[in-house]
Enzyme design. Structure first.
Site, mmCIF file in Angstrom:
data_model
loop_
_atom_site.group_PDB
_atom_site.id
_atom_site.type_symbol
_atom_site.label_atom_id
_atom_site.label_comp_id
_atom_site.label_asym_id
_atom_site.label_seq_id
_atom_site.Cartn_x
_atom_site.Cartn_y
_atom_site.Cartn_z
ATOM 1 N N HIS A 170 -16.580 -106.737 -55.889
ATOM 2 C CA HIS A 170 -15.663 -107.786 -56.355
ATOM 3 C C HIS A 170 -15.263 -108.772 -55.247
ATOM 4 C CE1 HIS A 170 -15.571 -105.905 -60.198
ATOM 5 N NE2 HIS A 170 -14.910 -104.841 -59.785
ATOM 6 N N ASP B 35 -20.996 -104.036 -64.456
ATOM 7 C CA ASP B 35 -19.652 -103.478 -64.405
ATOM 8 C C ASP B 35 -19.199 -102.854 -65.738
ATOM 9 O OD1 ASP B 35 -17.120 -102.838 -63.535
ATOM 10 O OD2 ASP B 35 -16.516 -104.848 -62.998
#
Lengths: 433, 433
Positions: free
Chosen positions: A269, A320
């Site tokens: 991220h 994800d």
């Protein structure tokens, strides 16, 4: 194991271009041994098809496929990452070995349909409710085996419910009691793996979920073992605030101070990472994993991609939450959000100014680097992992060898994927199931 | 014309929900005459399928499909909207009637494959190079007829090459010499149309491409005729700067001052529109057409969607440059960019807090309102225009009637579209061509 193969498609992605007349020789272990004009008898002629390296998905939580279509209703006001997490935790509480197997198999099969041949499965739901026996580890490995996808199992250490907080009810299903218990189970799981398609890496979930002492101990041991190490870093501002409050500095800063970060390290991220911390992190040769569609779905924020590129970051891509499985969409989403905020066209470019080429590298080679897998390129020594592009796809009509990659990445999606090959094993895409 | 039909799919989108046991009665003109538990003998039973209203694409330049994959390479630095426009103008110079027919047919067929049953074709390349005979108008109409898509032909007036500037070479192919010439050709084209699937609307390309006097004259006549009126507004900051320089106010502001804007008016883009101008514009009942994927591809900027929603705007969707044709992707892109910049989940919500429901309205009913077409809903009086969703699609596995819409809009794409129906005519989707 399969027979040795000589493969030829109409076009093959080699050395940054779509080339015709290229043969790929694959040995019976499923590895590429030669690529070029080999002048050998072709065993697999793919008419109307192009081959690209299979996409590498560097960050997945397969079970979250079970949330599809279930988290888009809100009350009087908007939701947040944290309200979404409550919905995700509700799903977690229904996961026993059978259910996580089922959802993981579904996600892995859908990844294959989307041209993804290798997944870094960041696996943190390790126990059924009320159990502490890691029975879900085997279920996820089995789902990968049964799907046929290449698995880099990223086994997660999770020990605190927030910085300095105990685990809450749902989080107990994630728990490992100590680094020594972690490595014991790590070795048990490693012994289950099929070495031709499965590898394992180490993970501390995040600075929220482990003490700095434990993170440092786990990371040092991962280096000693030569396995990759992944961790969630700075997806949400609240994580940074909590960390500054307790440790006096943000997560990335403290990780840089305490760990010997190297090229086997991946931070997932980095949405709100300070530019100077990012520069230091990239300077260590480490990887950044961005998850464009999930970060958008969760409203994380816009990462400073131009800053990362200026420092020549190794950027890879994860699906994800698996809210959508389409690597072309992930890649263009990443570029498009930058175009919108920068108000210019072509932010993520290679040295020659090619956007699609650079993006393809994120979705293939950079992912393989992050996972420590010999994949992501059609080149000798790599596994024979390919995405098969349907050159007759309506979305691609008008393609030339020069425009095909960009037509696919900007103009098409998984409907143009006709199949995949994983370690020499061919699978046809079925969009219906 | 087709036979009257009684249609039943497993699920049908009626009154904001996926309902089973619903029959749709369609008359031989292709209009819906009844919807509900009709207890009539079913003539068309769609097993394993759900029906939604066909998507309405309120803004397209079909010929730009010919640029797919061709505008994503840059030099030493990034590109802009304006450098992209040069590439587009190069394509324009190759367009004769045959070529625009071919590209338009390709785009329209691909729209149908993506579940789009009605297109507002903002048609501005009206002449072959060196000609001034509007021969390309007929070619576009013919392409729509041959594809089977419902066409709202938005015939464009283009007369200046920038505010107060003469036309440059490529722009000569767009030229109309005067409003009176415009209406003469408008009537000629209107006479070519098939009234069961084709309508016509009026357009001034933008404040760049026509004087305010001409825009005002065209708009007044469109109101007198009761046809819709579309115009590009404030996609790029430079348009605003040029307008302020010449007219002393931005495009939207001057349009509001000079025109009797009403619900038949659609402003396309409004990326950089001043919030107060936007509030006034919305207050007139007019439509805003956003083109999420194209605006991202072109690096236009992030529109103030929360502001538009606060004023209860009528927002519809266009695929514009057709760089990608997938309505689900357009809709989630719109929401996702807002989530990223707002850092919250669920920006575009209906009164009940449902995101997908509101987005679906943008992609169906709001588009039909903007184009003035009886479509966008499965309800008596509307044309029988449907998108057929494949309930066996891998991307939808796990759906329930409650989650199906969100699973489709957030988790799937055109690979889940099995076909369409336009005015009672069924077409199966072929993803290969």
């Amino acid at each position: 194991m399969s027979d040795a193969q000589i493969i030829e498609a109409d076009f093959t992605w080699v050395d940054g271009a779509m080339a015709s007349g290229v043969q790929i020789e694959v040995d019976d272990s499923g590895r590429i041994v030669a690529v070029g004009e080999l002048k050998k008898p072709t065993t697999h002629r793919l008419q109307g098809r192009a081959l690209t390296p299979g996409f590498v998905n560097a960050h997945s939580h397969a079970f979250q496929r079970g949330l599809r279509g279930k988290t888009e209703r809100f009350g009087a006001s908007s939701g947040t990452f944290w309200s979404w997490r409550e919905e995700m935790y509700s799903l977690v509480q229904t996961l026993d070995a059978d259910r996580i197997y089922e959802l993981s198999l579904l996600a892995f099969r859908e990844m294959l349909a989307a041209g993804i041949t290798c997944v870094g499965e960041f696996h943190y739901v390790r126990h059924a409710p009320g159990c502490g026996d890691f029975s879900l580890d085997e279920a996820v490995v089995r789902a990968a085996s049964d799907s046929g996808i290449r698995l880099a199992l990223l086994l997660v250490y999770y020990n605190t419910g927030g910085i300095g907080q105990p685990l809450d009810a749902a989080q107990k299903q994630f728990a490992t009691s100590s680094p020594s218990e972690y490595w014991k189970q790590f070795d048990r799981v490693a012994a289950m793996l099929d070495s031709s398609t499965q590898t394992i890496g180490a993970v501390a979930h995040s600075i929220r979920a482990a003490t700095m002492a434990d993170i440092a101990e786990l990371h040092a041991e991962s280096r000693a073992r030569g396995v990759v190490f992944h961790i969630h870093v700075e997806e949400q501002r609240r994580e940074i605030e909590d960390c500054v409050e307790l440790y006096g500095q943000p997560p990335m800063s403290i990780l840089l101070d305490r760990l010997e970060i190297d090229e086997r390290f991946t931070a997932v991220h980095c949405t709100h990472t300070d530019p100077l911390d990012m520069e230091l992190f990239i300077g260590r040769g480490a990887n950044v994993c961005l998850c464009p569609v999930t970060e958008a779905n969760l409203g994380d924020g816009v990462a400073d991609v131009p800053g990362m590129l200026a420092d020549d970051a190794h950027i890879c891509i994860g699906t994800d939450s698996n809210s959508r499985l389409c690597m072309a969409e992930e890649l263009r989403m990443l570029e498009y959000v930058q175009r919108l905020t920068e108000e210019r066209r072509g932010v993520i470019l290679d040295e020659a100014g090619a956007c699609g080429m650079r993006l393809l590298g994120f979705g293939t080679e950079a992912g393989a680097r992050s996972l420590g897998v010999a994949a992501g390129a059609i080149t000798p020594g790599c596994w024979a992992d390919f995405a098969v592009v349907d050159l007759e796809s309506q979305a691609l009509v008008g393609w030339t060898p020069e425009t095909l990659l960009d037509a696919f990445l900007f103009g098409a999606g998984r409907e143009a994927i006709a199949g995949v090959c994983v370690g020499g094993q061919w699978m046809e895409t079925v969009h219906g199931d």
